[in-house]
Design an enzyme around this catalytic site. Structure first.
Site, PDB file in Angstrom:
ATOM      1  N   ASP A   1       0.785  -1.235   0.000  1.00 27.15           N
ATOM      2  CA  ASP A   1       0.000   0.000   0.000  1.00 27.15           C
ATOM      3  C   ASP A   1       0.821   1.291   0.000  1.00 27.15           C
ATOM      4  O   ASP A   1       0.273   2.369   0.129  1.00 27.15           O
ATOM      5  CB  ASP A   1      -0.949   0.067   1.225  1.00 27.15           C
ATOM      6  CG  ASP A   1      -2.162  -0.814   1.027  1.00 27.15           C
ATOM      7  OD1 ASP A   1      -2.389  -1.222  -0.129  1.00 27.15           O
ATOM      8  OD2 ASP A   1      -2.851  -1.088   2.015  1.00 27.15           O
TER       9      ASP A   1
ATOM     10  N   HIS B   1      30.653   4.281  -3.392  1.00 24.80           N
ATOM     11  CA  HIS B   1      29.196   4.408  -3.324  1.00 24.80           C
ATOM     12  C   HIS B   1      28.678   4.137  -1.913  1.00 24.80           C
ATOM     13  O   HIS B   1      27.680   3.454  -1.728  1.00 24.80           O
ATOM     14  CB  HIS B   1      28.524   3.471  -4.346  1.00 24.80           C
ATOM     15  CG  HIS B   1      28.759   3.906  -5.754  1.00 24.80           C
ATOM     16  ND1 HIS B   1      28.660   3.053  -6.833  1.00 24.80           N
ATOM     17  CD2 HIS B   1      29.094   5.107  -6.273  1.00 24.80           C
ATOM     18  CE1 HIS B   1      28.935   3.729  -7.942  1.00 24.80           C
ATOM     19  NE2 HIS B   1      29.194   4.971  -7.631  1.00 24.80           N
TER      20      HIS B   1
ATOM     21  N   ASP C   1      29.121  13.564  -1.192  1.00 28.92           N
ATOM     22  CA  ASP C   1      28.732  13.656  -2.596  1.00 28.92           C
ATOM     23  C   ASP C   1      27.217  13.767  -2.591  1.00 28.92           C
ATOM     24  O   ASP C   1      26.512  12.780  -2.396  1.00 28.92           O
ATOM     25  CB  ASP C   1      29.202  12.392  -3.340  1.00 28.92           C
ATOM     26  CG  ASP C   1      28.949  12.477  -4.840  1.00 28.92           C
ATOM     27  OD1 ASP C   1      28.163  13.320  -5.272  1.00 28.92           O
ATOM     28  OD2 ASP C   1      29.554  11.653  -5.577  1.00 28.92           O
TER      29      ASP C   1
ATOM     30  N   ASP D   1      25.333  17.735  -9.097  1.00 25.60           N
ATOM     31  CA  ASP D   1      26.151  16.626  -8.589  1.00 25.60           C
ATOM     32  C   ASP D   1      27.473  17.202  -8.097  1.00 25.60           C
ATOM     33  O   ASP D   1      28.341  17.532  -8.911  1.00 25.60           O
ATOM     34  CB  ASP D   1      26.366  15.618  -9.741  1.00 25.60           C
ATOM     35  CG  ASP D   1      27.151  14.388  -9.301  1.00 25.60           C
ATOM     36  OD1 ASP D   1      27.417  14.243  -8.098  1.00 25.60           O
ATOM     37  OD2 ASP D   1      27.492  13.575 -10.189  1.00 25.60           O
TER      38      ASP D   1
ATOM     39  N   HIS E   1      38.166   5.613 -10.724  1.00 22.80           N
ATOM     40  CA  HIS E   1      37.011   5.971 -11.565  1.00 22.80           C
ATOM     41  C   HIS E   1      37.439   7.012 -12.591  1.00 22.80           C
ATOM     42  O   HIS E   1      38.590   7.460 -12.579  1.00 22.80           O
ATOM     43  CB  HIS E   1      35.850   6.473 -10.701  1.00 22.80           C
ATOM     44  CG  HIS E   1      36.182   7.666  -9.835  1.00 22.80           C
ATOM     45  ND1 HIS E   1      36.323   8.941 -10.338  1.00 22.80           N
ATOM     46  CD2 HIS E   1      36.407   7.774  -8.497  1.00 22.80           C
ATOM     47  CE1 HIS E   1      36.591   9.783  -9.345  1.00 22.80           C
ATOM     48  NE2 HIS E   1      36.664   9.092  -8.213  1.00 22.80           N
TER      49      HIS E   1
ATOM     50  N   HIS F   1      31.181  12.719 -15.971  1.00 25.07           N
ATOM     51  CA  HIS F   1      30.099  12.182 -16.814  1.00 25.07           C
ATOM     52  C   HIS F   1      29.206  13.328 -17.245  1.00 25.07           C
ATOM     53  O   HIS F   1      29.225  14.415 -16.644  1.00 25.07           O
ATOM     54  CB  HIS F   1      29.297  11.136 -16.023  1.00 25.07           C
ATOM     55  CG  HIS F   1      28.895  11.608 -14.655  1.00 25.07           C
ATOM     56  ND1 HIS F   1      27.791  12.376 -14.422  1.00 25.07           N
ATOM     57  CD2 HIS F   1      29.501  11.462 -13.438  1.00 25.07           C
ATOM     58  CE1 HIS F   1      27.707  12.663 -13.126  1.00 25.07           C
ATOM     59  NE2 HIS F   1      28.743  12.127 -12.507  1.00 25.07           N
TER      60      HIS F   1
ATOM     61  N   HIS G   1      23.745  10.621 -14.199  1.00 25.56           N
ATOM     62  CA  HIS G   1      24.669  10.118 -15.219  1.00 25.56           C
ATOM     63  C   HIS G   1      23.886  10.219 -16.508  1.00 25.56           C
ATOM     64  O   HIS G   1      23.150   9.305 -16.889  1.00 25.56           O
ATOM     65  CB  HIS G   1      25.097   8.671 -14.937  1.00 25.56           C
ATOM     66  CG  HIS G   1      25.954   8.557 -13.714  1.00 25.56           C
ATOM     67  ND1 HIS G   1      26.310   7.356 -13.151  1.00 25.56           N
ATOM     68  CD2 HIS G   1      26.549   9.500 -12.930  1.00 25.56           C
ATOM     69  CE1 HIS G   1      27.073   7.575 -12.082  1.00 25.56           C
ATOM     70  NE2 HIS G   1      27.221   8.867 -11.937  1.00 25.56           N
TER      71      HIS G   1
ATOM     72  N   GLU H   1      35.394  15.395 -11.536  1.00 31.84           N
ATOM     73  CA  GLU H   1      35.421  14.851 -10.170  1.00 31.84           C
ATOM     74  C   GLU H   1      36.583  13.905  -9.899  1.00 31.84           C
ATOM     75  O   GLU H   1      36.394  12.721  -9.624  1.00 31.84           O
ATOM     76  CB  GLU H   1      34.103  14.132  -9.868  1.00 31.84           C
ATOM     77  CG  GLU H   1      33.618  13.160 -10.926  1.00 31.84           C
ATOM     78  CD  GLU H   1      32.302  12.490 -10.522  1.00 31.84           C
ATOM     79  OE1 GLU H   1      32.267  11.914  -9.419  1.00 31.84           O
ATOM     80  OE2 GLU H   1      31.344  12.526 -11.300  1.00 31.84           O
TER      81      GLU H   1
ATOM     82  N   TYR I   1      41.791   7.858  -3.019  1.00 35.95           N
ATOM     83  CA  TYR I   1      41.177   7.102  -1.912  1.00 35.95           C
ATOM     84  C   TYR I   1      42.209   6.126  -1.358  1.00 35.95           C
ATOM     85  O   TYR I   1      42.714   5.269  -2.092  1.00 35.95           O
ATOM     86  CB  TYR I   1      39.942   6.344  -2.431  1.00 35.95           C
ATOM     87  CG  TYR I   1      39.052   7.225  -3.292  1.00 35.95           C
ATOM     88  CD1 TYR I   1      38.069   8.028  -2.716  1.00 35.95           C
ATOM     89  CD2 TYR I   1      39.234   7.292  -4.683  1.00 35.95           C
ATOM     90  CE1 TYR I   1      37.282   8.867  -3.496  1.00 35.95           C
ATOM     91  CE2 TYR I   1      38.454   8.128  -5.465  1.00 35.95           C
ATOM     92  CZ  TYR I   1      37.477   8.910  -4.871  1.00 35.95           C
ATOM     93  OH  TYR I   1      36.710   9.741  -5.656  1.00 35.95           O
TER      94      TYR I   1
ATOM     95  N   ARG J   1      37.541  13.571  -2.732  1.00 33.95           N
ATOM     96  CA  ARG J   1      37.036  13.835  -4.093  1.00 33.95           C
ATOM     97  C   ARG J   1      36.559  15.275  -4.114  1.00 33.95           C
ATOM     98  O   ARG J   1      36.006  15.757  -3.122  1.00 33.95           O
ATOM     99  CB  ARG J   1      35.900  12.877  -4.464  1.00 33.95           C
ATOM    100  CG  ARG J   1      35.321  13.141  -5.846  1.00 33.95           C
ATOM    101  CD  ARG J   1      34.494  11.987  -6.438  1.00 33.95           C
ATOM    102  NE  ARG J   1      33.272  11.696  -5.736  1.00 33.95           N
ATOM    103  CZ  ARG J   1      33.089  10.653  -4.945  1.00 33.95           C
ATOM    104  NH1 ARG J   1      34.068   9.782  -4.761  1.00 33.95           N
ATOM    105  NH2 ARG J   1      31.931  10.456  -4.342  1.00 33.95           N
TER     106      ARG J   1
ATOM    107  N   GLU K   1      34.247  17.605  -6.679  1.00 38.87           N
ATOM    108  CA  GLU K   1      33.403  17.474  -7.875  1.00 38.87           C
ATOM    109  C   GLU K   1      32.603  18.747  -8.107  1.00 38.87           C
ATOM    110  O   GLU K   1      31.939  19.255  -7.206  1.00 38.87           O
ATOM    111  CB  GLU K   1      32.427  16.298  -7.689  1.00 38.87           C
ATOM    112  CG  GLU K   1      31.441  16.156  -8.835  1.00 38.87           C
ATOM    113  CD  GLU K   1      30.549  14.918  -8.726  1.00 38.87           C
ATOM    114  OE1 GLU K   1      30.294  14.457  -7.588  1.00 38.87           O
ATOM    115  OE2 GLU K   1      30.108  14.422  -9.780  1.00 38.87           O
TER     116      GLU K   1
HETATM  117  N1  GLY Z   1      27.144  11.026  -7.388  1.00 37.56           N
HETATM  118  C1  GLY Z   1      27.403  10.184  -8.447  1.00 37.56           C
HETATM  119  C2  GLY Z   1      28.582  10.604  -9.172  1.00 37.56           C
HETATM  120  O1  GLY Z   1      29.313  11.454  -8.727  1.00 37.56           O
HETATM  121  O2  GLY Z   1      28.823  10.174 -10.251  1.00 37.56           O
HETATM  122 MN    MN Z   2      28.791  12.960  -7.350  1.00 41.38          MN
HETATM  123 MN    MN Z   3      29.322  12.675 -10.530  1.00 41.35          MN
END
Ligand code: GLY
Ligand code: MN
Ligand code: MN
Length: 447
Positions: free
Chosen positions: A48, A252, A269, A280, A359, A363, A370, A393, A397, A415, A417
């Site tokens: 529900d 993540h 983030d 972002d 990474h 993006h 993304h 970004e 780490y 990071r 970004e």
């Molecule tokens: N927050 C997702 C990224 O930075 O790609």
């Molecule tokens: Mn991000």
């Molecule tokens: Mn990002």
């Protein structure tokens, strides 16, 4: 005697023109085509109770229509009824429980459909609308099950071929056509993205001002959610990552349930979604307001990588240049600290830096965090163009469990970004006012 002049300000807000978008998309389609886009489905959370509904990005991009259980049909070469919306019927009882519905009348009057039908009549009406049309476009990436429905509709036309019915011949992917449109942002979209960016800026500053040792990660997250909601951004664009100490090294990390400790960094983030557009942003700041010597070293390398990569965001430059620049700066920095050993070229060639930087530089950013749009064209990295929006970004780490690393570096994750727009002559930072340098960050946290 004073004459009072009334100053009339005309506040001009650029509006999204959905009809123009449908026309542009139609012009890209092959002749004699129909374009079908299905709404997102409602997802149950527990009995529900559903997850907050969000319209499918392509669907909203073409219609501005937010209700579930609906479907768009665009028939560019039809004589009439080129734009059709299938949607829910008005229902006073359901509307009393679940909220307003536009019904078919609203779909025509308020959303510009030439004609609207009940979603309950979809299987009966759609074959009639598709009969005699040669090509059908639909998204092959959206999990709406529309592919199965298209097959069914074609089948029901096919069984009447002896009576003269002409079934469609070609099923085509809509994805590339619409993704390329969404990749290049219109002025009205940029205005909205700047608003999203400014709300996210306020949230990061607020969090830096509130953070203190002993707080829990979810309490810091609450400052973001408060700032988003207060400003009309009713949802984050993605699950917020709030990681203190070693958690800052987990890319993540969304548990957000540990205590923030004196002497640790916290990596956040978090970005809001405003009117269907994402921001972002990541910032990393000291919980007690002062970077340690080691934290400063790592932060400075990431900041330099951020700066130099961003400077590659020039129209005409290939996408990959930004990433390559970030790798180069990070490797040089880690070599200078003794965290990497050997020759720069060999480390880059063998990807040995990826235990610290695993990474890519960023993006596309837009309706999806993304966002859609290809990164390569004809096998090569695509060139940047005016109107593209992306993130920059870079990060380093150093997990507690990483072997062969002096203890003093462990548990440091950084990071930085930001969101940028490619312009005619370079780029514009959409998030220029989020504290970024060591001095700015320390001042804000201490302030
Ligand atoms: N927050 C997702 C990224 O930075 O790609
Ligand atoms: Mn991000
Ligand atoms: Mn990002």
């Amino acid at each position: 005697m004073f004459i009072q002049f009334a100053l009339i300000f005309i506040i001009y807000t650029m509006e999204i023109n959905y009809s123009e978008r449908r026309s542009s998309l139609s012009a890209k389609a092959l002749e004699d085509s129909a374009i079908i886009v299905s709404s997102a489905t409602v997802k149950s959370r527990i009995s529900d109770t559903d997850y907050a509904y969000r319209q499918d990005s392509n669907f909203y991009y073409l219609s501005g229509y937010e209700e579930p259980d609906s479907l768009l049909l665009i028939r560019p070469s039809a004589d009439k009824d080129k734009y059709i919306i299938f949607c829910r019927d008005r229902d006073p009882l359901r509307e009393q429980w679940d909220g307003f519905r536009s019904g078919q009348e609203g779909a025509v009057d308020r959303y510009g459909a030439d004609k609207a039908f009940s979603i309950n009549s979809l299987d009966e009406v759609m074959p009639k609308m598709l009969e005699g049309i040669k090509n059908i476009y639909f998204s092959m990436s959206a999990p709406s099950g529309v592919d199965q429905k298209v097959k069914k509709w074609i089948e029901s036309i096919r069984i009447n071929t002896r009576a003269g019915a002409e079934p469609p011949q070609n099923l085509l992917s809509l994805d590339n056509l619409i993704h390329e449109m969404r990749l290049i942002k219109e002025d009205a979209e940029i205005d909205i993205m700047k608003k999203a960016a400014s709300i996210t800026t306020e949230a990061h500053i607020r969090a830096m001002q509130y953070v203190k040792p002993g707080m829990y990660e979810y309490q810091l997250e609450a400052e973001y959610l408060y700032a988003f909601n207060k400003n009309g951004a009713r949802s984050p664009a993605y699950n917020s990552i709030v990681g203190g100490g070693n958690n800052s090294c987990i890319l993540h990390y969304v548990e957000n349930n540990d205590e923030l400790k004196d002497g640790d960094l916290v990596l956040v983030d978090a970005g809001c979604e405003y009117e269907y557009y994402a921001s972002d942003v990541t910032r990393t700041f000291p919980v007690n307001g002062k970077f340690s010597a080691e934290q400063k070293e790592i932060y400075s390398i990431v900041l330099e990588a951020h700066h130099q990569s961003m400077n590659q965001a020039q129209p005409g430059n290939k996408w990959n240049l930004m990433h390559e620049k970030s790798v180069e700066v990070i490797v040089e920095g880690l070599l200078s600290l003794g965290l990497l050993k050997g020759s720069k070229e060999e480390i880059i060639e063998k990807g040995e830096y990826s235990k610290f930087y695993m990474h890519r530089i960023g993006h596309w950013l837009g309706m999806d965090v993304h966002d859609v749009g290809s990164y390569k064209q004809d096998g090569d990295w695509r060139k940047l163009e005016k109107g593209m929006v992306m993130t920059i970004e870079p990060g380093i780490y150093i997990l507690d469990s990483l072997e062969g690393v002096d203890d003093k570096w462990k548990g440091i994750g950084v990071r930085i970004e930001d969101d940028i727009l490619v312009t005619d002559s370079g780029f514009e930072i959409l998030t220029p006012d989020v504290p970024r340098t060591i001095e700015e960050v320390e001042q804000t946290v201490q302030g």
